[in-house]
Design a protein around this motif. Structure first.
Motif, PDB file in Angstrom:
ATOM      1  N   GLU A 130       0.823  -1.203   0.000  1.00 35.88           N
ATOM      2  CA  GLU A 130       0.000   0.000   0.000  1.00 35.88           C
ATOM      3  C   GLU A 130       0.862   1.261   0.000  1.00 35.88           C
ATOM      4  O   GLU A 130       0.504   2.276  -0.582  1.00 35.88           O
ATOM      5  CB  GLU A 130      -0.923   0.007   1.221  1.00 35.88           C
ATOM      6  CG  GLU A 130      -2.057  -1.021   1.141  1.00 35.88           C
ATOM      7  CD  GLU A 130      -2.816  -1.116   2.442  1.00 35.88           C
ATOM      8  OE1 GLU A 130      -2.472  -0.376   3.401  1.00 35.88           O
ATOM      9  OE2 GLU A 130      -3.759  -1.938   2.517  1.00 35.88           O
ATOM     10  N   ARG A 131       1.998   1.183   0.665  1.00 36.63           N
ATOM     11  CA  ARG A 131       2.894   2.335   0.761  1.00 36.63           C
ATOM     12  C   ARG A 131       3.989   2.303  -0.296  1.00 36.63           C
ATOM     13  O   ARG A 131       4.877   3.155  -0.304  1.00 36.63           O
ATOM     14  CB  ARG A 131       3.503   2.384   2.174  1.00 36.63           C
ATOM     15  CG  ARG A 131       2.480   2.844   3.199  1.00 36.63           C
ATOM     16  CD  ARG A 131       2.789   2.362   4.601  1.00 36.63           C
ATOM     17  NE  ARG A 131       1.774   2.820   5.530  1.00 36.63           N
ATOM     18  CZ  ARG A 131       0.569   2.262   5.636  1.00 36.63           C
ATOM     19  NH1 ARG A 131       0.250   1.240   4.865  1.00 36.63           N
ATOM     20  NH2 ARG A 131      -0.314   2.738   6.503  1.00 36.63           N
ATOM     21  N   GLN A 132       3.898   1.286  -1.178  1.00 31.84           N
ATOM     22  CA  GLN A 132       4.855   1.139  -2.279  1.00 31.84           C
ATOM     23  C   GLN A 132       6.300   1.217  -1.783  1.00 31.84           C
ATOM     24  O   GLN A 132       7.142   1.933  -2.339  1.00 31.84           O
ATOM     25  CB  GLN A 132       4.597   2.206  -3.354  1.00 31.84           C
ATOM     26  CG  GLN A 132       3.233   2.097  -3.997  1.00 31.84           C
ATOM     27  CD  GLN A 132       2.995   3.135  -5.077  1.00 31.84           C
ATOM     28  OE1 GLN A 132       3.704   4.129  -5.163  1.00 31.84           O
ATOM     29  NE2 GLN A 132       2.003   2.910  -5.915  1.00 31.84           N
ATOM     30  N   LEU A 133       6.546   0.489  -0.727  1.00 30.86           N
ATOM     31  CA  LEU A 133       7.884   0.485  -0.125  1.00 30.86           C
ATOM     32  C   LEU A 133       8.836  -0.327  -0.998  1.00 30.86           C
ATOM     33  O   LEU A 133       8.626  -1.512  -1.247  1.00 30.86           O
ATOM     34  CB  LEU A 133       7.828  -0.099   1.285  1.00 30.86           C
ATOM     35  CG  LEU A 133       6.927   0.659   2.277  1.00 30.86           C
ATOM     36  CD1 LEU A 133       6.915  -0.031   3.628  1.00 30.86           C
ATOM     37  CD2 LEU A 133       7.410   2.097   2.431  1.00 30.86           C
ATOM     38  N   LYS A 134       9.903   0.321  -1.465  1.00 31.01           N
ATOM     39  CA  LYS A 134      10.854  -0.343  -2.350  1.00 31.01           C
ATOM     40  C   LYS A 134      11.649  -1.426  -1.624  1.00 31.01           C
ATOM     41  O   LYS A 134      12.146  -2.356  -2.246  1.00 31.01           O
ATOM     42  CB  LYS A 134      11.803   0.695  -2.957  1.00 31.01           C
ATOM     43  CG  LYS A 134      11.112   1.684  -3.884  1.00 31.01           C
ATOM     44  CD  LYS A 134      12.101   2.671  -4.477  1.00 31.01           C
ATOM     45  CE  LYS A 134      11.412   3.646  -5.413  1.00 31.01           C
ATOM     46  NZ  LYS A 134      12.366   4.624  -6.007  1.00 31.01           N
ATOM     47  N   LYS A 135      11.785  -1.259  -0.317  1.00 27.08           N
ATOM     48  CA  LYS A 135      12.578  -2.219   0.450  1.00 27.08           C
ATOM     49  C   LYS A 135      11.707  -3.290   1.105  1.00 27.08           C
ATOM     50  O   LYS A 135      12.055  -3.832   2.148  1.00 27.08           O
ATOM     51  CB  LYS A 135      13.400  -1.496   1.511  1.00 27.08           C
ATOM     52  CG  LYS A 135      14.504  -0.619   0.936  1.00 27.08           C
ATOM     53  CD  LYS A 135      15.393  -0.060   2.042  1.00 27.08           C
ATOM     54  CE  LYS A 135      16.538   0.742   1.469  1.00 27.08           C
ATOM     55  NZ  LYS A 135      17.440   1.251   2.531  1.00 27.08           N
ATOM     56  N   LYS A 136      10.577  -3.587   0.502  1.00 26.57           N
ATOM     57  CA  LYS A 136       9.660  -4.568   1.070  1.00 26.57           C
ATOM     58  C   LYS A 136      10.359  -5.894   1.350  1.00 26.57           C
ATOM     59  O   LYS A 136      10.234  -6.465   2.436  1.00 26.57           O
ATOM     60  CB  LYS A 136       8.481  -4.787   0.116  1.00 26.57           C
ATOM     61  CG  LYS A 136       7.582  -5.957   0.498  1.00 26.57           C
ATOM     62  CD  LYS A 136       6.529  -6.212  -0.566  1.00 26.57           C
ATOM     63  CE  LYS A 136       5.768  -7.492  -0.291  1.00 26.57           C
ATOM     64  NZ  LYS A 136       4.762  -7.781  -1.349  1.00 26.57           N
ATOM     65  N   ALA A 137      11.112  -6.400   0.368  1.00 26.18           N
ATOM     66  CA  ALA A 137      11.792  -7.693   0.543  1.00 26.18           C
ATOM     67  C   ALA A 137      12.792  -7.635   1.689  1.00 26.18           C
ATOM     68  O   ALA A 137      12.932  -8.593   2.457  1.00 26.18           O
ATOM     69  CB  ALA A 137      12.495  -8.102  -0.748  1.00 26.18           C
ATOM     70  N   ASP A 138      13.488  -6.498   1.809  1.00 29.40           N
ATOM     71  CA  ASP A 138      14.453  -6.335   2.893  1.00 29.40           C
ATOM     72  C   ASP A 138      13.759  -6.299   4.244  1.00 29.40           C
ATOM     73  O   ASP A 138      14.227  -6.889   5.219  1.00 29.40           O
ATOM     74  CB  ASP A 138      15.257  -5.045   2.705  1.00 29.40           C
ATOM     75  CG  ASP A 138      16.284  -5.170   1.597  1.00 29.40           C
ATOM     76  OD1 ASP A 138      16.347  -6.250   0.974  1.00 29.40           O
ATOM     77  OD2 ASP A 138      17.014  -4.198   1.346  1.00 29.40           O
ATOM     78  N   TYR A 139      12.628  -5.577   4.319  1.00 24.79           N
ATOM     79  CA  TYR A 139      11.891  -5.499   5.576  1.00 24.79           C
ATOM     80  C   TYR A 139      11.409  -6.882   6.000  1.00 24.79           C
ATOM     81  O   TYR A 139      11.521  -7.272   7.161  1.00 24.79           O
ATOM     82  CB  TYR A 139      10.693  -4.558   5.429  1.00 24.79           C
ATOM     83  CG  TYR A 139      11.060  -3.096   5.250  1.00 24.79           C
ATOM     84  CD1 TYR A 139      12.320  -2.627   5.616  1.00 24.79           C
ATOM     85  CD2 TYR A 139      10.164  -2.189   4.700  1.00 24.79           C
ATOM     86  CE1 TYR A 139      12.672  -1.294   5.445  1.00 24.79           C
ATOM     87  CE2 TYR A 139      10.510  -0.846   4.529  1.00 24.79           C
ATOM     88  CZ  TYR A 139      11.762  -0.412   4.903  1.00 24.79           C
ATOM     89  OH  TYR A 139      12.102   0.900   4.737  1.00 24.79           O
ATOM     90  N   LEU A 140      10.856  -7.618   5.034  1.00 26.12           N
ATOM     91  CA  LEU A 140      10.375  -8.967   5.343  1.00 26.12           C
ATOM     92  C   LEU A 140      11.525  -9.862   5.792  1.00 26.12           C
ATOM     93  O   LEU A 140      11.386 -10.654   6.730  1.00 26.12           O
ATOM     94  CB  LEU A 140       9.689  -9.575   4.116  1.00 26.12           C
ATOM     95  CG  LEU A 140       8.313  -9.010   3.757  1.00 26.12           C
ATOM     96  CD1 LEU A 140       7.872  -9.510   2.392  1.00 26.12           C
ATOM     97  CD2 LEU A 140       7.289  -9.388   4.819  1.00 26.12           C
ATOM     98  N   ALA A 141      12.674  -9.728   5.119  1.00 24.87           N
ATOM     99  CA  ALA A 141      13.841 -10.547   5.478  1.00 24.87           C
ATOM    100  C   ALA A 141      14.333 -10.210   6.877  1.00 24.87           C
ATOM    101  O   ALA A 141      14.721 -11.094   7.637  1.00 24.87           O
ATOM    102  CB  ALA A 141      14.959 -10.340   4.457  1.00 24.87           C
ATOM    103  N   ASP A 142      14.323  -8.917   7.232  1.00 26.80           N
ATOM    104  CA  ASP A 142      14.772  -8.509   8.567  1.00 26.80           C
ATOM    105  C   ASP A 142      13.862  -9.067   9.653  1.00 26.80           C
ATOM    106  O   ASP A 142      14.326  -9.596  10.662  1.00 26.80           O
ATOM    107  CB  ASP A 142      14.808  -6.978   8.670  1.00 26.80           C
ATOM    108  CG  ASP A 142      16.103  -6.383   8.127  1.00 26.80           C
ATOM    109  OD1 ASP A 142      17.118  -7.103   8.137  1.00 26.80           O
ATOM    110  OD2 ASP A 142      16.104  -5.225   7.707  1.00 26.80           O
ATOM    111  N   VAL A 143      12.549  -8.949   9.436  1.00 29.81           N
ATOM    112  CA  VAL A 143      11.605  -9.467  10.432  1.00 29.81           C
ATOM    113  C   VAL A 143      11.680 -10.987  10.486  1.00 29.81           C
ATOM    114  O   VAL A 143      11.627 -11.595  11.564  1.00 29.81           O
ATOM    115  CB  VAL A 143      10.168  -9.006  10.114  1.00 29.81           C
ATOM    116  CG1 VAL A 143       9.184  -9.553  11.153  1.00 29.81           C
ATOM    117  CG2 VAL A 143      10.083  -7.480  10.094  1.00 29.81           C
ATOM    118  N   ALA A 144      11.835 -11.620   9.312  1.00 24.28           N
ATOM    119  CA  ALA A 144      11.949 -13.087   9.270  1.00 24.28           C
ATOM    120  C   ALA A 144      13.185 -13.552  10.029  1.00 24.28           C
ATOM    121  O   ALA A 144      13.152 -14.567  10.731  1.00 24.28           O
ATOM    122  CB  ALA A 144      12.001 -13.557   7.818  1.00 24.28           C
ATOM    123  N   THR A 145      14.297 -12.809   9.893  1.00 22.73           N
ATOM    124  CA  THR A 145      15.524 -13.158  10.604  1.00 22.73           C
ATOM    125  C   THR A 145      15.326 -13.044  12.109  1.00 22.73           C
ATOM    126  O   THR A 145      15.773 -13.899  12.885  1.00 22.73           O
ATOM    127  CB  THR A 145      16.680 -12.239  10.174  1.00 22.73           C
ATOM    128  OG1 THR A 145      16.866 -12.355   8.775  1.00 22.73           O
ATOM    129  CG2 THR A 145      17.974 -12.611  10.879  1.00 22.73           C
TER     130      THR A 145
END
Length: 214
Positions: A64-79
């Motif tokens: 919704e916020r068109q965050l370019k770092k979506k994959a990075d954010y998901l990876a950080d939380v997943a880690t």
């Protein structure tokens, strides 16, 4: 459950004390901040309350916020979730199916479980008369026993495998083998008896073929 920024700051410090100290503080801090954001997005106040369908909500929040770092954010939380799940703080990891890969520069780190290590150490599964089988197991155990890098193992010479005055086997890590420059030679002793046994077996088998190089 954080209300003010001061409380959140305190929570981050508390969580940081019980998570993996091997991670850099700044890196860990970012993961915790994003994990707290994840909780706010899904409307829950505890990491143990998160479920797999909550991950979808977080993805939608990023989209919704068109965050370019979506994959990075998901990876950080997943880690972060993999960390606290591995340490037993939560029973289930809702991010188990999410890649830990960031910006296509990092690889997911899969570690050998104890059962796999037991298989490596079980030399009864190796044909000790088969040079290739013995060589492959020797390399695998050398990696595990001494934590050498791939290039370091590939650069070793047979003469680098030695014994001290007490008969203990060790590997001499020459300066030109190590990563970086101007490093002193390093002596690394083998810890497992299986490593010593399989390397000695390999060196004997190898001599039968009268190799021309080390």
């Amino acid at each position: 459950n954080s209300g003010t920024s001061n409380k959140e700051e305190m929570l981050i410090k508390m969580v940081h004390r019980v998570t993996d100290k091997r991670l850099l503080v700044n890196t860990n801090y970012t993961k915790i901040q994003l994990s707290l954001l994840f909780l706010r997005v899904i409307g829950k106040n505890g990491f143990e309350q998160a479920r797999a369908n909550d991950v979808k909500k977080f993805e939608e929040y990023c989209d919704e916020r068109q965050l370019k770092k979506k994959a990075d954010y998901l990876a950080d939380v997943a880690t972060f979730f993999a960390n606290i799940h591995g340490k037993g703080f939560i029973k289930n990891n809702p991010f188990a199916g999410v890649s830990l890969k960031k910006n296509a520069t990092c690889v997911r780190r899969d570690f050998i479980p104890k059962e796999g290590i037991d298989k490596l150490l079980d030399l009864s599964t190796v044909n000790l008369n088969d040079q290739q089988q013995v060589r492959d197991r020797a390399i695998a155990l050398m990696f595990y026993d001494t934590a050498l890098r791939i290039n370091e193992v590939l650069s070793l010479k047979c003469s680098d495998i030695r014994k001290d005055a007490d008969g203990e086997m060790y590997v001499l890590l020459r300066s030109d083998v190590q990563k970086g420059s101007n490093k002193p030679e390093e002596t690394m002793y083998f810890f497992f008896d299986q490593t010593k046994q399989i390397i000695e077996c390999y060196l004997k088998l190898r001599n039968k073929f009268m190799p021309k190089t080390e």
